[in-house]
Design a protein around this motif. Structure first.
Motif, short mmCIF file in Angstrom:
data_model
loop_
_atom_site.label_atom_id
_atom_site.label_comp_id
_atom_site.label_asym_id
_atom_site.label_seq_id
_atom_site.Cartn_x
_atom_site.Cartn_y
_atom_site.Cartn_z
N PHE A 1 0.84 -1.20 0.00
CA PHE A 1 0.00 0.00 0.00
C PHE A 1 0.88 1.26 0.00
O PHE A 1 0.65 2.20 -0.77
N LEU A 2 1.89 1.26 0.87
CA LEU A 2 2.77 2.43 0.96
C LEU A 2 3.55 2.62 -0.34
O LEU A 2 3.77 3.75 -0.78
N TYR A 3 3.94 1.50 -0.97
CA TYR A 3 4.68 1.60 -2.23
C TYR A 3 3.80 2.25 -3.30
O TYR A 3 4.24 3.16 -4.01
N VAL A 4 2.54 1.78 -3.37
CA VAL A 4 1.62 2.35 -4.38
C VAL A 4 1.42 3.84 -4.09
O VAL A 4 1.46 4.68 -5.00
N PHE B 1 3.91 6.63 -5.30
CA PHE B 1 3.89 7.18 -6.66
C PHE B 1 3.31 8.60 -6.67
O PHE B 1 3.59 9.38 -7.58
N ALA B 2 2.50 8.92 -5.64
CA ALA B 2 1.89 10.25 -5.57
C ALA B 2 2.95 11.34 -5.41
O ALA B 2 2.70 12.50 -5.74
N GLY C 1 15.40 11.49 -5.51
CA GLY C 1 14.07 12.09 -5.49
C GLY C 1 13.41 11.96 -4.12
O GLY C 1 14.01 11.48 -3.15
N ALA C 2 12.13 12.42 -4.06
CA ALA C 2 11.42 12.43 -2.78
C ALA C 2 11.02 11.03 -2.35
O ALA C 2 10.78 10.77 -1.17
N ALA C 3 10.92 10.09 -3.31
CA ALA C 3 10.41 8.75 -2.98
C ALA C 3 11.53 7.75 -2.66
O ALA C 3 11.26 6.64 -2.21
N GLY C 4 12.80 8.14 -2.88
CA GLY C 4 13.90 7.19 -2.72
C GLY C 4 14.01 6.62 -1.31
O GLY C 4 14.03 5.40 -1.11
N TRP C 5 14.06 7.51 -0.33
CA TRP C 5 14.22 7.09 1.07
C TRP C 5 13.03 6.24 1.54
O TRP C 5 13.23 5.13 2.06
N PRO C 6 11.77 6.74 1.38
CA PRO C 6 10.64 5.90 1.83
C PRO C 6 10.59 4.54 1.14
O PRO C 6 10.26 3.54 1.78
N ARG C 7 10.95 4.49 -0.14
CA ARG C 7 10.90 3.20 -0.85
C ARG C 7 11.95 2.24 -0.31
O ARG C 7 11.72 1.04 -0.24
N ALA C 8 13.11 2.78 0.07
CA ALA C 8 14.14 1.92 0.68
C ALA C 8 13.61 1.35 1.99
O ALA C 8 13.81 0.16 2.30
N LEU C 9 12.92 2.19 2.77
CA LEU C 9 12.36 1.73 4.05
C LEU C 9 11.29 0.67 3.81
O LEU C 9 11.20 -0.33 4.54
N ILE C 10 10.46 0.89 2.76
CA ILE C 10 9.39 -0.07 2.43
C ILE C 10 10.01 -1.42 2.07
O ILE C 10 9.53 -2.48 2.50
N LEU C 11 11.09 -1.38 1.28
CA LEU C 11 11.77 -2.62 0.89
C LEU C 11 12.30 -3.35 2.13
O LEU C 11 12.13 -4.56 2.29
N LEU C 12 12.92 -2.58 3.04
CA LEU C 12 13.45 -3.18 4.27
C LEU C 12 12.33 -3.76 5.11
O LEU C 12 12.48 -4.81 5.75
N MET C 13 11.17 -3.08 5.10
CA MET C 13 10.01 -3.56 5.85
C MET C 13 9.58 -4.93 5.32
O MET C 13 9.33 -5.87 6.09
N ALA C 14 9.53 -5.05 3.99
CA ALA C 14 9.13 -6.32 3.38
C ALA C 14 10.17 -7.41 3.70
O ALA C 14 9.80 -8.55 4.03
N ILE C 15 11.47 -7.04 3.64
CA ILE C 15 12.51 -8.03 3.94
C ILE C 15 12.40 -8.49 5.40
O ILE C 15 12.48 -9.69 5.70
N ALA C 16 12.21 -7.52 6.31
CA ALA C 16 12.10 -7.88 7.73
C ALA C 16 10.88 -8.76 7.98
O ALA C 16 10.93 -9.70 8.78
N ALA C 17 9.76 -8.48 7.28
CA ALA C 17 8.55 -9.30 7.46
C ALA C 17 8.80 -10.73 6.99
O ALA C 17 8.39 -11.69 7.65
N PRO D 1 5.51 17.22 -0.43
CA PRO D 1 4.69 16.53 0.59
C PRO D 1 4.62 15.02 0.33
O PRO D 1 4.47 14.60 -0.82
N ARG D 2 4.76 14.24 1.40
CA ARG D 2 4.72 12.77 1.26
C ARG D 2 3.70 12.19 2.24
O ARG D 2 3.64 12.60 3.40
#
Lengths: 236, 495
Positions: A21-24, A27-28, A39-55, B193-194
């Motif tokens: 959900f967060l990955y989708v 894109f906003a 870009g603005a999405a690089g850091w959160p996407r890295a965290l999302i990937l780590l979240m999936a790996i940890a899960a 904004p994020r």
């Protein structure tokens, strides 16, 4: 299945769905920044990937070791809350469904004017009227729904209280909140509940209103707004 | 000699002004009280007082906040020990053994150890702060750029993931939740904004005070409510039995180690007392021969954590005053006090307002010393809170938390966020996740992303650039080694 339980799979599914959900949603704001190539999405996407790996790591570990803690530090952090939940049968699907329903009630109150507004256009007075009608209705619904699920009731009550703060103010709602919490915590003696209200309200009003002049929510609905202002004037 | 003369001068200025004495005493007692009352913290008091400091001189305003910082960090240990509600994230590791000691009927001993070690850690830190501010600040300015700070945040989080949750992965997931919450709002490079979902409230990000109150204070009430509903709640036993000097002397190495750890962590911007306490605790476990006793009520756990977090308070003032970089929530509020007086913290403060700097240093020294005296007296009264049945304490804690969350920005939505965080914390805790990890991730998330972005720009987006800088390289490798060793022990070591 190793040592996996259905609960483990649901837990992993929750994290993976959340990550998806967060990955989708990312894109906003996936916009490039001239001076920063991630870009603005690089850091959160890295965290999302780590979240999936940890899960997934957690699922593999549970397959191998079940509910065992990792190391003495992991075991040290057990505060008994998992055990209390299991002992109370608060891990069943019914309990979760009932608790979710209770948690939805305050949000129904918060969104009530928008929902009614879809059918009937509302002006300011109309919004106030809707809130004054919906609040007691939701309270009755809450009281009916929390029978047999006091812990769910306890989880929903503070959110319900917070939802009412904006409209009905701290001064009118806090005594009712104290009654609710003490009853849910098992206190039944009226004189002790009355004493608790007097002491807590006395301390809070003295400390924050009379001494520190902290403006607490006064509400915006009649007669709560008038009551709050009258009380603040008397105290200050 | 100059240092001593300046300290003496600061002391005279502090205690020759009746208003200064009044503010000093108010800060000492207020910090301890707000630190010790469950559901509120020194941050609540600081947030409430922040607007009122406009009526004080800059000297008095900063001095008040620095005194609240010293005594509040100690005061938060009281609730961590008595109720498993850390007054602030830096007291979270204190709760691991402190609360277990309370359940074993040793609350008095744990509180006594916290009083003595907070005073020792804080006072030593204040002395070192006075002597070493200039040389350390000079070293940090030249040695610690964004790559080093990011590497330290990474190492800190890698260590923290192994502490506080049931499994290593739950530790990481907890930290990742905190880091994701910190992502909400504007991105630090482009201001884009994020995750605001079209809500104006989320544009400014989720404030850390309601989140901390929710994850710690509110979720604790919910957990206790469930225990009460199932009949498994046991009121903590009350005792006042302070540790003997011999017991404290037996832990002298833990105290000295924690002072070093606390000071080192405190001096680095954005890290502060929280990581100091976690690392102090973690190192105590690592060096101990009896690792399994930790978490079950071991005095050394309380000593290590409380010495380290107070040792960080003096050190945290160095980046604030020398570089203008706040090390944590309270020092960030101090920046607000400076700004309200049209001042900017930084090297110029030493030149333009030496009186301010030395009054603050003297006040912090005496505030830490006063923990010994006032702390002992206060704990004899605060400890009696245990006698109040939980059904009466619960609404008080929830309402104090409500006022605390609301007072930050005057927004009811902050109260809603706090209670939602409380519900989330309740479900996460009973599944073995760490609320302390979430809060650490939340606090370090912003600085982590910001320094990562700056570091990558500095290193021309070459990842290997981190290893070309000795401190950053060592910290990154240490972080990966910590992760690898925890994964290895989880799968292959006999439990």
């Amino acid at each position: 299945m190793g040592k996996l339980r259905p609960g483990h799979i649901i837990e992993t599914a929750f994290w993976l769905v959340l990550a998806g959900f967060l990955y989708v949603e990312s894109f906003a704001f996936n916009k490039s920044i001239e001076i920063y190539k991630f870009g603005a999405a690089g850091w959160p996407r890295a965290l999302i990937l780590l979240m999936a790996i940890a899960a997934v790591g957690q699922l593999l570990y549970q397959y191998y070791a079940g509910d065992r803690a990792t190391g003495s530090l992991g075991a040290a952090t057990d505060d008994g809350s998992e055990e209390a939940a299991r002992a109370a049968g608060h891990s069943s699907l019914n309990w979760y469904a009932s608790t979710c329903w209770l948690l939805v009630i305050p949000f129904v109150y918060m969104r009530a004017p928008d929902l009614v507004g879809l059918v009937v256009p509302l002006d300011k007075a109309g919004i106030h009227l809707v809130k004054l009608i919906v609040a007691p209705l939701m309270l009755v619904l809450y009281l009916l729904s929390m029978r047999g699920n006091h812990v769910g009731g306890m989880l929903a009550l503070p959110i319900f209280f917070a939802a009412l703060l904006e409209d009905m103010g701290f001064y009118a709602m806090a005594p009712l909140f104290i009654i609710g919490v003490t009853l849910l915590m098992g206190e039944r003696r009226p004189q002790w509940i009355a004493l608790t209200i007097a002491l807590i309200m006395g301390v809070l009003l003295m400390m924050f209103v009379s001494i520190l002049y902290v403006g607490l929510p006064t509400g915006n609905l009649t007669p709560f707004y008038e009551f709050s202002n009258w009380l603040v004037t008397v105290l200050q | 000699m100059d240092t001593f003369a300046n300290f003496l001068n600061g002391t005279i200025v502090l205690f020759s002004d009746p208003m200064g004495i009044l503010i000093f005493l108010g800060g000492v007692i207020g910090g301890m009280l707000f630190g010790a009352i469950p559901g509120v913290s020194m941050l609540t008091l600081a947030a409430i007082l922040l607007p009122f400091t406009a009526h004080l001189s800059a000297e008095h305003g900063i001095m008040l906040f620095s005194v609240i910082y010293c005594t509040g960090v100690y005061g938060g240990a009281i609730t961590a020990i008595l109720f498993n509600i850390p007054g602030a994230p830096e007291n979270a590791p204190t709760a691991f053994d402190g609360y277990a000691m309370t359940k074993n009927g040793q609350a008095g001993k744990a509180v006594g150890a916290a009083v003595m070690c907070s005073a020792i850690g804080g006072t030593v830190s204040a002395v070192v702060m006075m002597i070493a501010t200039a040389p350390i600040a000079n070293w940090a300015i030249s040695a610690f750029g964004p790559p080093e700070i990011f590497a330290l945040v990474f190492f800190g989080l890698a260590v923290a993931a192994t502490v506080g949750a049931k499994t290593l992965w739950k530790g990481w997931l907890s930290i990742l939740i905190g880091l994701m919450i910190a992502v909400v709002g504007m991105d630090p490079v482009g201001g884009i904004p994020r995750f605001d979902f079209g809500m104006p409230y989320l544009l400014a990000g989720i404030h850390f005070i309601p989140t901390i109150l929710g994850f710690f204070a509110v979720s604790e009430i919910f957990v206790q409510a469930e225990k009460k509903a199932t009949g498994s709640y046991t009121a903590p036993k009350l005792s006042v039995n302070f540790p003997s000097l011999a017991e404290l002397l037996a832990h002298k190495f833990a105290v000295i180690r924690s002072i070093f750890i606390g000071f080192f962590c405190g001096i680095l911007p954005g890290i502060g007392a929280t990581l100091a306490a976690f690392m102090g605790y973690n190192e105590a476990v690592r060096w101990s021969k009896d690792k399994k006793a930790f978490g079950k009520g071991k005095l050394e756990g309380v000593i290590s954590s409380e010495t380290a977090n107070n040792a960080a308070t003096g050190a945290a003032m160095i980046p604030l005053l020398a570089l203008g970089l706040p090390g944590g929530a309270l020092t960030a509020m101090m920046v607000g006090v400076f700004q309200m007086h049209d001042m900017e913290p930084g090297p110029l403060v030493f030149l333009n307002s030496p009186d301010l700097v030395w009054v603050v240093f003297a006040a912090m020294f005496f505030a830490n010393l006063s923990i010994l005296l006032v702390g002992f007296l206060e704990t004899k009264t605060i400890i009696n809170l245990l006698k109040i049945p939980f059904q009466f304490l619960a609404p008080l804690i929830l309402l104090l938390a409500t006022v605390g969350a609301y007072a930050v920005r005057g927004l009811v939505i902050d109260v809603v966020v706090m209670f939602i965080a409380g519900v989330a914390g309740f479900f996460l805790r009973r599944s073995g996740y760490s609320v302390a990890g979430i809060v650490l991730g939340l606090i370090l998330g912003k600085i982590g992303e910001q320094t990562f972005a700056q570091a990558m720009q500095m290193l021309h987006f070459e990842w290997t650039g981190f290893f070309g800088r000795p401190i950053a390289g060592v910290l990154i490798v240490a972080g990966f080694l910590t992760m690898a060793s925890s994964v290895y022990s989880a799968f292959f070591k006999k439990q």
